[in-house]
Design a protein around this motif. Structure first.
Motif, mmCIF file in Angstrom:
data_model
loop_
_atom_site.group_PDB
_atom_site.id
_atom_site.type_symbol
_atom_site.label_atom_id
_atom_site.label_comp_id
_atom_site.label_asym_id
_atom_site.label_seq_id
_atom_site.Cartn_x
_atom_site.Cartn_y
_atom_site.Cartn_z
ATOM 1 N N PHE A 65 58.977 4.584 0.694
ATOM 2 C CA PHE A 65 59.670 4.256 -0.546
ATOM 3 C C PHE A 65 58.695 4.444 -1.701
ATOM 4 N N THR A 66 59.209 4.833 -2.852
ATOM 5 C CA THR A 66 58.410 4.945 -4.075
ATOM 6 C C THR A 66 59.050 4.004 -5.090
ATOM 7 N N ILE A 67 58.342 2.928 -5.436
ATOM 8 C CA ILE A 67 58.974 1.785 -6.102
ATOM 9 C C ILE A 67 58.226 1.405 -7.386
ATOM 10 N N LYS A 68 58.988 1.272 -8.462
ATOM 11 C CA LYS A 68 58.422 0.754 -9.711
ATOM 12 C C LYS A 68 58.321 -0.756 -9.603
ATOM 13 N N CYS A 69 57.121 -1.274 -9.840
ATOM 14 C CA CYS A 69 56.856 -2.703 -9.643
ATOM 15 C C CYS A 69 56.686 -3.402 -10.991
ATOM 16 N N TYR A 70 57.551 -4.354 -11.251
ATOM 17 C CA TYR A 70 57.530 -5.107 -12.509
ATOM 18 C C TYR A 70 56.697 -6.371 -12.312
ATOM 19 N N THR A 71 55.638 -6.512 -13.095
ATOM 20 C CA THR A 71 54.725 -7.642 -12.921
ATOM 21 C C THR A 71 54.934 -8.745 -13.943
ATOM 22 N N ASP A 72 55.917 -8.571 -14.848
ATOM 23 C CA ASP A 72 56.123 -9.574 -15.896
ATOM 24 C C ASP A 72 56.884 -10.794 -15.405
ATOM 25 N N HIS A 73 57.403 -10.749 -14.172
ATOM 26 C CA HIS A 73 58.033 -11.932 -13.578
ATOM 27 C C HIS A 73 57.878 -11.838 -12.065
ATOM 28 N N ASP A 74 57.981 -12.972 -11.394
ATOM 29 C CA ASP A 74 57.739 -13.011 -9.951
ATOM 30 C C ASP A 74 59.008 -12.616 -9.210
ATOM 31 N N GLY A 75 59.260 -11.325 -9.169
ATOM 32 C CA GLY A 75 60.442 -10.803 -8.492
ATOM 33 C C GLY A 75 60.071 -9.989 -7.270
ATOM 34 N N VAL A 76 61.073 -9.328 -6.696
ATOM 35 C CA VAL A 76 60.870 -8.571 -5.462
ATOM 36 C C VAL A 76 59.854 -7.456 -5.654
ATOM 37 N N THR A 77 59.954 -6.707 -6.768
ATOM 38 C CA THR A 77 59.043 -5.574 -6.912
ATOM 39 C C THR A 77 57.601 -6.028 -7.149
ATOM 40 N N LYS A 78 57.411 -7.165 -7.789
ATOM 41 C CA LYS A 78 56.050 -7.683 -7.923
ATOM 42 C C LYS A 78 55.486 -8.016 -6.548
ATOM 43 N N GLN A 79 56.318 -8.619 -5.701
ATOM 44 C CA GLN A 79 55.891 -8.919 -4.329
ATOM 45 C C GLN A 79 55.555 -7.630 -3.575
ATOM 46 N N ILE A 80 56.370 -6.608 -3.755
ATOM 47 C CA ILE A 80 56.128 -5.344 -3.067
ATOM 48 C C ILE A 80 54.814 -4.715 -3.542
ATOM 49 N N GLY A 81 54.538 -4.816 -4.830
ATOM 50 C CA GLY A 81 53.302 -4.261 -5.359
ATOM 51 C C GLY A 81 52.054 -4.951 -4.832
ATOM 52 N N GLN A 82 52.224 -6.159 -4.293
ATOM 53 C CA GLN A 82 51.085 -6.913 -3.752
ATOM 54 C C GLN A 82 50.937 -6.750 -2.245
ATOM 55 N N LEU A 83 51.808 -5.955 -1.623
ATOM 56 C CA LEU A 83 51.751 -5.773 -0.176
ATOM 57 C C LEU A 83 50.461 -5.087 0.248
ATOM 58 N N GLN A 84 50.049 -5.384 1.468
ATOM 59 C CA GLN A 84 48.890 -4.725 2.070
ATOM 60 C C GLN A 84 49.280 -4.235 3.454
ATOM 61 N N ALA A 85 48.490 -3.338 4.001
ATOM 62 C CA ALA A 85 48.739 -2.849 5.352
ATOM 63 C C ALA A 85 48.821 -4.030 6.319
ATOM 64 N N GLY A 86 49.837 -4.002 7.167
ATOM 65 C CA GLY A 86 50.054 -5.088 8.112
ATOM 66 C C GLY A 86 51.142 -6.054 7.686
ATOM 67 N N ASP A 87 51.444 -6.117 6.378
ATOM 68 C CA ASP A 87 52.590 -6.900 5.917
ATOM 69 C C ASP A 87 53.871 -6.221 6.386
ATOM 70 N N GLU A 88 55.010 -6.873 6.152
ATOM 71 C CA GLU A 88 56.267 -6.341 6.681
ATOM 72 C C GLU A 88 57.372 -6.321 5.630
ATOM 73 N N LEU A 89 58.208 -5.299 5.714
ATOM 74 C CA LEU A 89 59.446 -5.232 4.952
ATOM 75 C C LEU A 89 60.616 -5.205 5.932
ATOM 76 N N ILE A 90 61.727 -5.786 5.501
ATOM 77 C CA ILE A 90 62.965 -5.724 6.271
ATOM 78 C C ILE A 90 63.836 -4.653 5.635
ATOM 79 N N VAL A 91 64.215 -3.645 6.411
ATOM 80 C CA VAL A 91 64.881 -2.452 5.898
ATOM 81 C C VAL A 91 66.195 -2.241 6.633
ATOM 82 N N SER A 92 67.267 -2.001 5.867
ATOM 83 C CA SER A 92 68.577 -1.762 6.468
ATOM 84 C C SER A 92 68.750 -0.285 6.818
ATOM 85 N N ASP A 93 69.838 0.023 7.502
ATOM 86 C CA ASP A 93 70.251 1.412 7.648
ATOM 87 C C ASP A 93 70.537 1.989 6.260
#
Length: 222
Positions: A65-93
Motif C-alpha cells: 500500500f502507498t498511504i498518505k499519513c496525516y500527523t496532525d491528529h491521532d488517526g489511522v494513517t498516523k498509526q500506519i506511519g509509525q509502523l515498523q517491520a514485524g507490526d501487523e495490519l488487518i487486510v480485507s479481500d
C-alpha cells in the motif's frame, strides 16, 4: 475474508507518504485499481478500518500500500506511519469500482493517484501502456507521489500540475473546464478515470459529462 499480515518494511515516498509492504497470503490477488479495508492490529485500532489501494502487482511476492499519513491528529494513517517491520495490519479481500476499461485519461489529485499506480504498472508489464494520459494535480512539487516512476511509465503523457507554487518544471494550473477542453481530444469516446477529493471528483465528472462524456465512461470510486 480478513488476513492479519506482518509488515515487512515501511519506506518514505514523499514527506508525508509511506510505502508499506506486507507478507502475502497464499493465493491472494486483487484487480489493479481496487482497494482493501485496512486496520492496525493494535489495541484500540482493530475496528478502525479505512480503504487503501493496492499498489504492487499480483506478481510481486508481497502486498503493498502507498498511504498518505496525516500527523496532525491521532488517526489511522498516523498509526500506519509509525509502523515498523514485524507490526501487523488487518487486510480485507479487495473491492472497488476503479479498474481499467481501455485507453483514456487519468485525472488524479494528491493521494488519489494510488489506484492508478497498479494499473499503470500492470499495463507497462504487459506492454500495453499505449497512449494513456495522466493529469496529476498536487499543491507543490514535493507532494508528487512516484514522480520519476510515472515519468518512466508514461513519458510525456504524465502531466504534473501544481497549484500552490510556480515552478518552471511543472504546470501551474487547475484541472478545470478550460484545462480539460484544451487537453482532451475526445470527450465522447474516451474512458476517464478520476480519483481525488470528493469535491474534485464531482466537479470534474460534471465537466466531462457537460462536454459530451457518457456517465458510463467516467470511472471513479463510488
Amino acid at each position: 475474508m480478513e488476513y492479519t499480515l506482518k509488515v515487512l518494511s515501511v519506506a518514505p515516498v514523499t514527506h508525508d507518504v509511506h510505502r508499506i509492504r506486507l507478507e502475502k497470503p497464499e493465493g491472494f490477488s486483487f484487480t489493479p485499481g481496487h482497494v482493501a479495508d485496512v486496520s492496525v492490529n493494535k489495541p484500540g485500532w482493530v475496528n478502525e478500518k479505512r480503504p487503501f489501494t493496492f499498489t504492487a502487482l499480483n506478481s510481486e511476492p508481497y502486498v503493498e500500500f502507498t498511504i498518505k499519513c496525516y500527523t496532525d491528529h491521532d488517526g489511522v494513517t498516523k498509526q500506519i506511519g509509525q509502523l515498523q517491520a514485524g507490526d501487523e495490519l488487518i487486510v480485507s479481500d479487495s473491492w472497488g469500482a476503479i479498474e481499467y476499461k481501455g485507453e483514456g485519461y487519468f485525472i488524479a489529485g494528491g493521494a488519489g493517484i494510488t489506484p492508478f499506480i497498479a494499473i499503470f504498472r500492470q499495463l507497462h508489464k504487459d506492454n500495453k501502456i499505449g497512449n494513456n494520459k495522466l493529469f496529476f494535480s498536487n499543491k507543490t512539487a514535493a507532494d508528487i507521489i512516484y514522480e520519476e516512476e510515472l515519468k518512466q511509465l508514461l513519458g510525456n503523457n504524465a502531466i504534473y500540475i501544481v497549484t500552490k507554487e510556480s515552478d518552471p518544471g511543472y504546470r501551474h494550473d487547475y484541472i478545470n473546464e478550460a484545462f480539460l477542453q484544451k487537453e482532451v481530444t475526445d470527450f465522447v469516446n474516451s474512458p476517464f478515470y478520476i480519483c481525488g477529493p470528493d469535491a474534485m471528483t464531482a466537479a470534474i465528472t460534471d465537466i466531462l459529462v457537460k462536454n459530451g462524456a457518457s456517465a458510463d465512461t467516467v470511472v471513479f470510486e463510488k
